[in-house]
Design a protein around this motif. Structure first.
Motif, mmCIF file in Angstrom:
data_model
loop_
_atom_site.group_PDB
_atom_site.id
_atom_site.type_symbol
_atom_site.label_atom_id
_atom_site.label_comp_id
_atom_site.label_asym_id
_atom_site.label_seq_id
_atom_site.Cartn_x
_atom_site.Cartn_y
_atom_site.Cartn_z
ATOM 1 N N TYR A 173 -1.543 -0.388 -6.825
ATOM 2 C CA TYR A 173 -1.377 0.250 -5.520
ATOM 3 C C TYR A 173 0.092 0.427 -5.154
ATOM 4 C CZ TYR A 173 -1.702 1.282 -0.573
ATOM 5 O OH TYR A 173 -1.564 1.885 0.644
ATOM 6 N N TRP A 174 0.876 -0.635 -5.338
ATOM 7 C CA TRP A 174 2.266 -0.588 -4.873
ATOM 8 C C TRP A 174 3.219 0.076 -5.857
ATOM 9 C CZ3 TRP A 174 2.849 -1.323 0.067
ATOM 10 C CH2 TRP A 174 1.969 -2.176 0.755
ATOM 11 N N GLU A 195 -3.795 -0.091 4.316
ATOM 12 C CA GLU A 195 -4.573 0.626 3.304
ATOM 13 C C GLU A 195 -4.801 -0.246 2.078
ATOM 14 O OE1 GLU A 195 -4.594 5.018 1.193
ATOM 15 O OE2 GLU A 195 -2.678 3.948 1.387
ATOM 16 N N TYR A 196 -3.775 -1.005 1.711
ATOM 17 C CA TYR A 196 -3.922 -1.889 0.553
ATOM 18 C C TYR A 196 -5.022 -2.922 0.782
ATOM 19 C CZ TYR A 196 -3.063 -5.786 -2.572
ATOM 20 O OH TYR A 196 -3.228 -6.809 -3.477
ATOM 21 N N TYR A 214 -0.078 6.702 -4.738
ATOM 22 C CA TYR A 214 -0.194 6.776 -3.282
ATOM 23 C C TYR A 214 1.178 7.090 -2.698
ATOM 24 C CZ TYR A 214 -4.548 4.485 -4.454
ATOM 25 O OH TYR A 214 -5.757 4.181 -5.019
ATOM 26 N N PRO A 272 2.257 4.131 0.555
ATOM 27 C CA PRO A 272 1.473 2.888 0.569
ATOM 28 C C PRO A 272 1.854 2.005 1.743
ATOM 29 C CG PRO A 272 3.202 2.796 -1.097
ATOM 30 C CD PRO A 272 3.195 4.197 -0.577
ATOM 31 N N HIS A 273 0.848 1.384 2.333
ATOM 32 C CA HIS A 273 1.101 0.454 3.425
ATOM 33 C C HIS A 273 0.072 -0.661 3.389
ATOM 34 C CE1 HIS A 273 -2.189 2.385 5.712
ATOM 35 N NE2 HIS A 273 -1.685 3.515 5.259
#
Length: 204
Positions: free
Chosen positions: A130-131, A143-144, A136, A139-140
């Motif tokens: 994700y990061w 949402e993660y 994305y 990313p924040h």
């Protein structure tokens, strides 16, 4: 607990390799495919095979299966990003969690180790993707966390289901082996009891 023989180790190795190959092509499963068993395979491998070289072999096998899936089986390459490298520490958590668990631990103790290892492993792989995966744009944390909660239970639940089956099979085999040994011992005592009077009578 007594170390497994080479034959038993070889059998476990073959079964785990076959399980990873058979299930990894379709990660979530469908009507014709079982869910991916890779996480459970690595944890069980850590319990029984233990060696660092075996861990390296299973990681290599996983990468090879993914490469074949993407290049020849039409599987999407969405998950193949620079964050794919995070599978190494994620899988290490499973393997060495299995090593820490060991062969002689109880059914529920093994499940507890497996649950913790599966949760940590997924958090590492999912977090890296994700990061750092670049999929994305913005990313924040919110949402993660939502994605972690969306996909985490699926992967952990699948891993635990495979682990429960493996532990039940282990306990069943151990029970049958123990029962067989007890029956042989009982038969030997019975024969000795019957023979003893005959010897005694012959000595009179």
């Amino acid at each position: 607990m007594k170390a497994l023989s080479r034959t038993h180790n070889a059998m476990i190795l073959i079964l785990l390799v076959a399980c990873m190959i058979a299930t990894r092509f379709k990660h979530f499963g469908d009507a014709m495919h079982l869910p991916d068993a890779s996480m459970a395979v690595l944890f069980i491998g850590g319990i029984y095979l233990r060696r660092h070289l075996a861990f390296a072999g299973f990681v290599t096998l996983a990468v090879l299966v993914d490469w074949i899936s993407v290049n020849y089986a039409g599987v999407s390459d969405f998950c193949i990003t620079p964050a794919y490298a995070f599978l190494l520490p994620a899988y290490a958590v499973l393997w060495y969690g299995g090593r820490a668990c060991g062969v002689g631990r109880s059914f529920f103790g093994s499940l507890a180790f497996g649950f913790v290892a599966a949760c940590l492993s997924f958090a590492i792989s999912n977090g890296g993707f994700y990061w750092l995966g670049g999929r994305y744009a913005n990313p924040h944390v919110a949402e993660y966390v939502a994605r972690l909660w969306q996909w985490g239970p699926l992967f952990v639940r699948t891993t635990m289901a495979y682990l429960v089956v493996a532990l039940l099979v282990r306990n069943a085999v151990a029970y049958l082996v123990k029962s067989g040994g007890t029956m042989e011992t009982s038969s030997g005592v019975h024969v000795a009891t019957e023979v003893a009077p005959t010897d005694k009578q012959g000595g009179r």
